[in-house]
Design a protein around this motif. Structure first.
Motif, short mmCIF file in Angstrom:
data_model
loop_
_atom_site.label_atom_id
_atom_site.label_comp_id
_atom_site.label_asym_id
_atom_site.label_seq_id
_atom_site.Cartn_x
_atom_site.Cartn_y
_atom_site.Cartn_z
N THR A 1 -28.51 -15.84 -5.42
CA THR A 1 -28.38 -14.38 -5.49
C THR A 1 -27.14 -13.99 -6.29
O THR A 1 -26.19 -14.77 -6.39
N ASN A 2 -27.17 -12.79 -6.83
CA ASN A 2 -25.99 -12.25 -7.49
C ASN A 2 -25.41 -11.07 -6.69
O ASN A 2 -24.71 -10.23 -7.22
N ALA A 3 -25.71 -11.04 -5.40
CA ALA A 3 -25.18 -9.99 -4.53
C ALA A 3 -23.65 -10.05 -4.54
O ALA A 3 -23.05 -11.12 -4.47
N ASN A 4 -23.03 -8.91 -4.62
CA ASN A 4 -21.59 -8.81 -4.76
C ASN A 4 -20.91 -8.54 -3.42
O ASN A 4 -19.75 -8.19 -3.38
N LEU A 5 -21.62 -8.68 -2.32
CA LEU A 5 -21.07 -8.33 -1.00
C LEU A 5 -20.80 -9.56 -0.14
O LEU A 5 -20.90 -9.50 1.07
N ASN A 6 -20.48 -10.69 -0.75
CA ASN A 6 -20.20 -11.93 -0.03
C ASN A 6 -21.36 -12.31 0.89
O ASN A 6 -21.22 -12.32 2.11
N PRO A 7 -22.52 -12.61 0.33
CA PRO A 7 -23.68 -12.97 1.17
C PRO A 7 -23.39 -14.22 1.98
O PRO A 7 -22.83 -15.19 1.47
N GLU A 8 -23.77 -14.17 3.25
CA GLU A 8 -23.53 -15.32 4.11
C GLU A 8 -24.51 -15.36 5.28
O GLU A 8 -25.19 -14.38 5.56
N PHE A 9 -24.55 -16.51 5.93
CA PHE A 9 -25.32 -16.69 7.16
C PHE A 9 -24.36 -16.61 8.33
O PHE A 9 -23.27 -17.18 8.28
N ASN A 10 -24.76 -15.93 9.38
CA ASN A 10 -24.00 -15.89 10.63
C ASN A 10 -24.80 -16.65 11.68
O ASN A 10 -25.92 -16.25 12.00
N ILE A 11 -24.23 -17.74 12.19
CA ILE A 11 -24.92 -18.55 13.18
C ILE A 11 -24.83 -17.82 14.52
O ILE A 11 -23.75 -17.49 15.00
N LYS A 12 -25.98 -17.57 15.11
CA LYS A 12 -26.06 -16.86 16.40
C LYS A 12 -26.21 -17.83 17.56
O LYS A 12 -25.85 -17.51 18.68
N GLY A 13 -26.76 -19.00 17.31
CA GLY A 13 -26.90 -19.98 18.38
C GLY A 13 -27.61 -21.23 17.91
O GLY A 13 -28.34 -21.23 16.93
N LEU A 14 -27.36 -22.31 18.63
CA LEU A 14 -28.04 -23.57 18.40
C LEU A 14 -28.34 -24.14 19.78
O LEU A 14 -27.42 -24.39 20.56
N VAL A 15 -29.62 -24.27 20.10
CA VAL A 15 -30.03 -24.73 21.43
C VAL A 15 -31.06 -25.85 21.30
O VAL A 15 -31.77 -25.95 20.31
N LYS A 16 -31.11 -26.65 22.35
CA LYS A 16 -32.14 -27.69 22.44
C LYS A 16 -33.03 -27.35 23.61
O LYS A 16 -32.57 -27.09 24.72
N LYS A 17 -34.33 -27.31 23.34
CA LYS A 17 -35.32 -27.04 24.37
C LYS A 17 -36.41 -28.10 24.22
O LYS A 17 -37.10 -28.12 23.20
N GLY A 18 -36.50 -28.96 25.20
CA GLY A 18 -37.44 -30.07 25.08
C GLY A 18 -37.02 -30.96 23.94
O GLY A 18 -35.88 -31.39 23.86
#
Length: 155
Positions: free
Chosen positions: A94-111
């Motif tokens: 992307t060429n987005a100028n707003l500092n594109p990023e991912f925000n991790i909300k959680g990491l869980v293990k189920k089964g």
């Protein structure tokens, strides 16, 4: 008669305690470390956000390069693939100028599943930058929490 009732109650308890309980899987929070000072190589192409489970140094180096910087925390995070694996979250270019990023909300293990929840921010390209970026997050996870990796994009 009392012994017969006791025997029947005992047999019922044993029967129900040995029955597999389906649907009662609880989610366990999975600890992780975010790897720093890496970049997505320009040879990697994708038309959609990708979530990849990476289990070897060779596989990791096919996608990522090290990006050492000056300063105290300038070296890339060390990853020991004999003890850990990586969950890579890679966005589209992307060429987005707003500092594109991912925000991790959680990491869980189920089964046998490891579920990554994330949200995107800054991806609007209202004012395009003169360069392209490929936002990403690299999570280093202990093999103790191994499983099939999937993701959930949140708003």
């Amino acid at each position: 008669m009392k012994n017969l009732v006791t025997l029947l109650v005992g047999l019922l308890l044993i029967t129900f305690s040995c029955t597999p309980q389906t649907g009662n899987q609880t989610a366990t929070t999975v600890p992780y470390t975010e790897a720093k000072n890496y970049f997505v190589k320009n040879t990697y192409k994708s038309n959609a956000v990708a979530v990849k489970k990476i289990v070897s140094q060779q596989e990791f180096e096919e996608i990522f390069g090290a990006a050492a910087t000056m300063g105290k925390d300038g070296m890339p995070t060390m990853i020991d693939f004999s003890k850990d694996y990586v969950i890579a979250l890679i966005g589209t270019e992307t060429n987005a100028n707003l500092n594109p990023e991912f925000n991790i909300k959680g990491l869980v293990k189920k089964g046998n599943s490891v579920i990554l929840s994330y949200a995107k921010s800054g991806w609007s390209a209202s004012t395009p930058a003169s360069y392209n970026v490929m936002p990403m997050k690299i999570l280093v996870v202990s093999k103790q929490y191994d499983g099939n990796v999937s993701s959930l994009s949140l708003k």
